[in-house]
Design a protein around this motif. Structure first.
Motif, short mmCIF file in Angstrom:
data_model
loop_
_atom_site.label_atom_id
_atom_site.label_comp_id
_atom_site.label_asym_id
_atom_site.label_seq_id
_atom_site.Cartn_x
_atom_site.Cartn_y
_atom_site.Cartn_z
N ASN C 134 -2.55 -5.18 4.86
CA ASN C 134 -3.69 -5.81 5.51
C ASN C 134 -4.34 -4.90 6.54
O ASN C 134 -4.67 -5.30 7.65
CB ASN C 134 -3.29 -7.12 6.19
CG ASN C 134 -3.40 -8.28 5.24
OD1 ASN C 134 -4.24 -8.25 4.35
ND2 ASN C 134 -2.57 -9.28 5.42
N SER C 135 -4.49 -3.65 6.16
CA SER C 135 -5.14 -2.71 7.06
C SER C 135 -5.97 -1.75 6.21
O SER C 135 -5.50 -1.25 5.20
CB SER C 135 -4.07 -1.96 7.85
OG SER C 135 -4.37 -0.59 7.92
N HIS C 136 -7.20 -1.53 6.64
CA HIS C 136 -8.04 -0.58 5.89
C HIS C 136 -7.47 0.82 5.95
O HIS C 136 -7.53 1.57 4.99
CB HIS C 136 -9.46 -0.59 6.46
CG HIS C 136 -10.25 -1.77 6.00
ND1 HIS C 136 -11.31 -2.28 6.70
CD2 HIS C 136 -10.13 -2.55 4.91
CE1 HIS C 136 -11.81 -3.32 6.06
NE2 HIS C 136 -11.11 -3.51 4.97
N LEU C 137 -6.89 1.16 7.08
CA LEU C 137 -6.29 2.48 7.23
C LEU C 137 -5.23 2.70 6.15
O LEU C 137 -5.18 3.75 5.50
CB LEU C 137 -5.66 2.62 8.62
CG LEU C 137 -4.93 3.93 8.89
CD1 LEU C 137 -5.89 5.10 8.83
CD2 LEU C 137 -4.23 3.88 10.24
N GLY C 138 -4.39 1.69 5.94
CA GLY C 138 -3.34 1.78 4.94
C GLY C 138 -3.93 1.97 3.55
O GLY C 138 -3.48 2.83 2.78
N LEU C 139 -4.94 1.18 3.24
CA LEU C 139 -5.54 1.28 1.91
C LEU C 139 -6.15 2.66 1.71
O LEU C 139 -5.99 3.30 0.66
CB LEU C 139 -6.61 0.20 1.73
CG LEU C 139 -7.22 0.11 0.33
CD1 LEU C 139 -6.18 -0.36 -0.67
CD2 LEU C 139 -8.42 -0.81 0.31
N ILE C 140 -6.83 3.16 2.74
CA ILE C 140 -7.47 4.48 2.65
C ILE C 140 -6.41 5.55 2.40
O ILE C 140 -6.57 6.40 1.52
CB ILE C 140 -8.25 4.78 3.96
CG1 ILE C 140 -9.49 3.90 4.02
CG2 ILE C 140 -8.65 6.25 4.02
CD1 ILE C 140 -10.17 3.87 5.36
N ALA C 141 -5.30 5.48 3.14
CA ALA C 141 -4.25 6.48 2.97
C ALA C 141 -3.72 6.48 1.53
O ALA C 141 -3.54 7.53 0.92
CB ALA C 141 -3.11 6.21 3.96
N VAL C 142 -3.49 5.29 0.99
CA VAL C 142 -2.97 5.19 -0.38
C VAL C 142 -4.01 5.69 -1.39
O VAL C 142 -3.68 6.42 -2.32
CB VAL C 142 -2.56 3.75 -0.69
CG1 VAL C 142 -2.18 3.60 -2.15
CG2 VAL C 142 -1.39 3.33 0.18
N TYR C 143 -5.26 5.32 -1.17
CA TYR C 143 -6.33 5.81 -2.06
C TYR C 143 -6.38 7.33 -2.07
O TYR C 143 -6.45 7.97 -3.12
CB TYR C 143 -7.69 5.28 -1.60
CG TYR C 143 -8.03 3.89 -2.08
CD1 TYR C 143 -7.30 3.28 -3.08
CD2 TYR C 143 -9.11 3.20 -1.53
CE1 TYR C 143 -7.62 2.02 -3.52
CE2 TYR C 143 -9.44 1.93 -1.96
CZ TYR C 143 -8.70 1.35 -2.95
OH TYR C 143 -9.03 0.10 -3.39
N VAL C 144 -6.35 7.92 -0.87
CA VAL C 144 -6.42 9.39 -0.79
C VAL C 144 -5.24 9.98 -1.55
O VAL C 144 -5.40 10.86 -2.39
CB VAL C 144 -6.42 9.86 0.68
CG1 VAL C 144 -6.33 11.38 0.74
CG2 VAL C 144 -7.68 9.38 1.39
#
Lengths: 448, 292, 276
Positions: C134-144
């Motif tokens: 539930n964090s955009h930061l987390g999603l961004i890290a995984v996407y990258v």
């Protein structure tokens, strides 16, 4: 170069949190409030019953109690949100988890607060014990003797709905026996209307609305209970075999609307309200769910499933078990007292009456029956009152969701004529045996 | 001193990528191995059960079914995508030097950029048995007998999902192959024309053999992307009717996030990972082998 | 004339394909302008008065508005980091010779084959432990992380084409390797970087399964998840108008993007695979 560096830095800064517009509405606000300020977070399933009534009750409550703010998050996929919250130990104070949530799992883990002590306290109005404000018959969400859930919305199980106006206009009778269905089918064929519109995309509607009732009508309550209690051979018993054969016969005889096995349930129900089928199977949420498109001259009425000729089974009415639709206070809530107080308010007859009026729902809260203004819901209540007792076709779904899902899937195959009735009962028995033999699944003893 | 600076630079260049990749891609994949030894529902006690999850898998008819369905997707989708994209690429290449080439190329590529979720929803509305465009068109041209519940019946649901997958994928590979065709030196094809080769003969005997490299890439890509399909079956059919369109990806999701059997879901992932490696290696071997 | 008739068959085939691609989109667009009841009961009628409120409901009640903003936020930041981090790694792998080069390259190569859902459960639990669910930061890290392998290989191909002489000249001028990368290599690889950015932009913008697992709070969800939620909501409402409008709304940004970057997008998509 410098520019890129700046951009890099500012993006890093920005990425440190969630998108700015998303952060303020997600829970932990209210830090700037006064010391005695309490925030109650409510997460609820939003289905056919909607959530507006809770939101307006919350507003009323906040006006009366200025130190409390109530935040309501309502969504049809609330079970996913809740699961994540439970895993990360960031639970809401109060919740309605809906039908897809593993409520037994969190109960077994001790995450739900027992409410018995609170029920002995005064009700919100202070006139009587909180417990005494509920109809006792429907008030049974207990595990190991502890009351865990407070139902405020009462729902029948999957009954059959029809348009009384259409029946009167054509001089048709509602079927008393299962065999009458075929008479009705021939009559309605003259108007080119088939009997059932059901959602093939969600086969649970006819597993719960046709199949399990059929088993009950043939083999009586005991046949269903044995199967739900996972007794060996119960799913291959004669009642199940007969019901499986009859199910397939109903399809072969053309009792179902063409194309119906590829529809979602709102689509199937829309066609039903367009008089393109005589019956839809659903609970009492049907009227609220479809209110936008019900024609004015449509007289929506409920009927119990017809009896099986030659069987001496009890004439029971289906009720919904209501684990998914009830209110729960979480054990890890930091504001238990305030949350229970709000729940008392929410379940007081004044608030529930408002809900019954605005959304047309019956309730387990005493002294709210008179507020039902909808004839459809009154007829559903009559179905309950005229029966010899009740049974809960959906009960296995709360306890063994995986097994139920498998059963429903093979029932769909049966209806599509892809497996024989014998194969169906055999496979169902195998699924039941899997659960029976799996020691990691906690078993439930059903009795009605 | 220069060496040391070089080494520092290397660390600087590689560490962000290695860190993110290691933490979020490799670590969970390895973690899956360890988690697959437990029975765990996310909440409450973790119980060590050794190979219990793997034993369960062997007798799990739904898992075996999901494996078969995944195999079926590969069996149908990979050749279909391959044949259609080669056909389309050759056809478009025929229109070389006409302004139509770009128009067709852009149109064919178009579905590839649309969100998969939206594509699934788009086709769900078209396959709708009551209000859908497909049954509507069939009725309009007098083929009522072919109208059916496209996504609701086992006979048609699988084909429908494959169709949507192919619809959404084929543009990308067409463009890929087309780019390779346009890279072929003109002298080669012109020489063939002088020799009197027909259009299709030219395609078959001259162009196709020159495309071997790109076709190998296409096969490996389609294979991997077919193994990855998730939103089409999830949103079109929820894997139904009776799991006849449920690939392994959907079953892992169901076990992890609907039944919350995290341990079992991990075990499924591990087995599937092994199979993917075998499949990829075999494909590479086979396509490389041809070249030698 | 001879040429035209020769190509007639090709044209027919391609027009048929184009219809198969464009007709469904057109049909959904027309239906999105009709009230819900008309969509179900008269699927082939034309809208009398365009029901634009379908779009308003999809945007506000359906949450596509907030999903749209979330998707822009997540996608822009993700793509930025993918390109920077991949370029750095690709540069080192393309230009430097060092002991573990092949091993590292192969490690990334494996990533091309790892479908995201394989380690779904462990990934979710890892993110949960890190407090990144539930964090955009987390999603961004995984996407990258998941986008790195493909982008790195795409960029290695680009860097390989840049002549070594330029860089050598820079080194002689006293540039360190990092400065040489920023000042010489990045500007030279710009077309490649832009292609990589555009290609990843589409992929991240459309990504569904990771967002579905890692973001469950309503205010955080990205566009594809919001869209799937609209479909889920149809189980409890009868708002097909908003559903059709939602499909069209989700098409609009990618179509605009496509019209602008069409050529680069197509070239970028093929670059990695064909040039090697």
């Amino acid at each position: 170069m410098k520019k890129v560096g700046m951009l890099f830095a500012s993006i890093l800064l920005l990425a440190g949190c969630n998108a700015p517009w998303a952060s303020d509405s997600s829970g932990e606000t209210g830090t700037e409030n006064k010391d005695d300020q309490v925030t109650i977070e409510v997460m609820m399933f939003e289905g056919g019953f909607g959530s507006e009534w809770v939101k307006s009750s919350a507003d009323a409550y906040m006006e009366q109690n200025e130190n409390v703010s109530v935040e309501v998050i309502a969504s049809p996929d609330i079970h996913q949100q809740l699961q994540t919250r439970f895993l990360s130990n960031d639970v809401p104070d109060l919740m309605v988890p809906g039908p897809s949530f593993d409520i037994m799992g969190v109960i077994n883990d001790g995450k739900i607060l027992g409410l018995d002590d609170y029920l002995e306290e005064d009700s919100y109005s202070g006139e009587e014990k909180w417990l005494d404000t509920f109809e006792q018959g429907q008030f049974n969400l207990k595990r190991d003797g502890k009351t865990l859930g407070i139902p405020t919305v009462f729902s029948s199980g999957y009954v059959w709905w029809y348009n009384e106006a259409l029946f009167e206009e054509n001089g048709w009778e509602t079927p008393e026996t299962w065999q009458d269905l075929y008479v009705l089918k021939d009559q309605a064929a003259e108007k080119e209307i088939p009997l059932f519109a059901v959602p093939g995309m969600h086969p649970g509607y006819y597993f719960n609305g046709i199949f399990i009732p059929l088993v009950e009508r043939i083999g009586g309550k005991q046949a269903v209970l044995d199967a739900f209690n996972l007794k060996e051979g119960a799913w291959t018993s004669e009642a199940f075999a007969e019901a499986a054969r009859e199910s397939q016969k109903m399809v072969e005889e053309g009792l179902f609307l063409e194309g119906t096995f590829g529809l979602s349930h709102t689509e199937a129900q829309t066609l039903f309200f367009q008089n393109q089928a005589l019956f839809a199977t659903a609970g009492t949420w049907l009227e609220g769910e479809m209110s936008d498109i019900i024609p004015e001259d449509f007289k929506l009425r409920a009927m119990n499933q017809p009896i099986w000729e030659g069987s001496d089974a009890e004439f029971l009415a289906p009720v919904s078990t209501g684990w998914g639709g009830a209110w729960y206070v979480t054990e890890d809530s930091e504001n238990k007292e305030e949350t229970v107080q709000f729940l008392k308010f929410l379940s007081s007859s004044e608030e529930v009456k408002k809900m019954v009026e605005s959304r047309g729902l019956a309730s387990v809260v005493k002294n709210t029956e008179d507020a039902i203004s909808s004839d459809a819901l009154k007829s559903a209540l009559t179905v309950m009152q005229e029966a010899e007792g009740s049974y809960a076709p959906t009960a296995i779904n709360d306890s063994y969701p995986e097994m139920t899902n498998n059963m429903i899937n093979i029932y769909q195959s049966l209806m599509l004529n892809e497996i024989t009735p014998e194969e169906f009962t055999q496979r169902a028995e195998e699924f039941a045996a899997q659960v029976r033999d799996d020691s990691s699944i906690q078993k439930m003893e059903f009795s009605w | 001193m220069k060496r040391k600076g070089d080494r520092l630079a290397l660390v600087f260049f590689l560490s962000p990528a290695l860190f993110l990749y290691g933490l979020f891609v490799l670590y969970p994949s390895i973690q899956a191995l360890w988690m697959s030894m437990y029975q765990w529902r996310g909440l409450g006690e973790k119980t060590w059960i050794g190979f219990g999850n793997y034993e369960r898998m062997m007798s799990d008819a739904i898992f075996i079914n999901a494996m078969k369905i995944t195999g079926k997707y590969i069996l149908f989708q990979v050749p279909l995508v391959l044949i259609i994209s080669i056909g389309l690429a050759l056809t478009i290449a025929n229109l070389l030097k006409s302004r139509w080439l770009n128009t067709y190329r852009a149109t064919v590529f178009f579905p590839y950029i649309l969100p998969g979720v939206a594509i699934a929803m788009l086709w769900a509305t078209i396959f709708n048995p009551v209000s859908g465009m497909l049954n509507g068109l069939l009725n309009a041209i007098g083929l009522e007998q072919y109208t059916t519940e496209w996504l609701g019946r086992t006979e048609t649901a699988f084909g429908s999902v494959v169709f949507v997958n192919v619809w959404s994928m084929v543009g990308f590979y067409t463009v890929l192959i087309l780019a390779a065709i346009l890279n072929i030196p003109e002298e080669l094809t012109e020489a063939a024309e002088i020799d009197g080769a027909g259009k299709w003969q030219k395609s078959f005997y001259i162009i196709l053999p020159l495309l071997k490299d790109v076709l190998q890439v296409v096969i490996v890509f389609t294979l991997i992307n077919t193994l990855k399909i998730f939103e089409m079956p999830q949103l079109l059919t929820s894997g139904g009717p009776n799991r006849s369109t449920e690939p392994i990806s959907l079953y892992i999701y169901e076990q992890a996030f609907q039944n919350f059997n995290f341990g079992y879901a991990s075990a499924l992932g591990v087995i599937f990972l092994i199979l993917i490696f075998i499949a990829s290696m075999l494909t590479l071997r086979l396509t490389r082998g041809e070249k030698v | 004339m001879n040429r035209a008739t020769r190509n007639l068959g090709s044209h027919l085939l391609l027009i048929l394909c184009s219809l198969l691609i464009l007709l469904p989109v057109l049909w959904v667009f027309i239906n999105s302008l009709k009230p819900s009841a008309a969509i179900l009961l008269e699927p082939f009628s034309l809208p009398t008065v365009p029901a634009l409120d379908n779009y308003v409901r999809a945007w506000t009640d359906g949450g596509l508005g907030i999903g749209f903003l979330n998707s822009i936020f997540v996608t822009v930041i993700t793509v930025f980091f993918i390109v920077i981090i991949s370029a750095m790694a690709a540069y080192a792998l393309s230009r430097k010779r060092f002991r573990f080069r092949i091993a590292i390259q192969n490690t990334f190569l494996t990533g091309l084959m790892l479908p995201t859902f394989l380690a779904m459960a462990p990934l979710f639990l890892l993110m949960n432990d890190l407090g990144l669910v539930n964090s955009h930061l987390g999603l961004i890290a995984v996407y990258v992380a998941y986008s790195l392998p493909f982008t790195i290989f795409m960029l290695i191909a680009f860097f390989n084409q840049i002549p070594h002489t330029l860089e050598e000249a820079a080194t002689i001028d006293g540039c360190g390797p990092i400065k040489a990368f920023w000042k010489i290599m990045l500007p030279l690889a710009k077309p490649g970087l832009i292609s990589a950015a555009i290609f990843n932009f589409v992929g991240i913008w459309n990504e569904y399964i990771l967002a579905l697992i890692l973001l469950s709070d309503d205010p955080l969800k990205t566009l594809p998840v919001k869209l799937a939620n609209i479909m889920m909501r149809q189980q409890y409402h009868t708002d097909w108008g908003a559903l059709y409008a939602g499909i069209v709304l989700s098409f609009i940004p990618v179509v605009i993007f496509y019209l602008i970057f069409q050529r680069r997008l197509i070239e970028g998509s093929t670059a990695g695979a064909v040039k090697e």
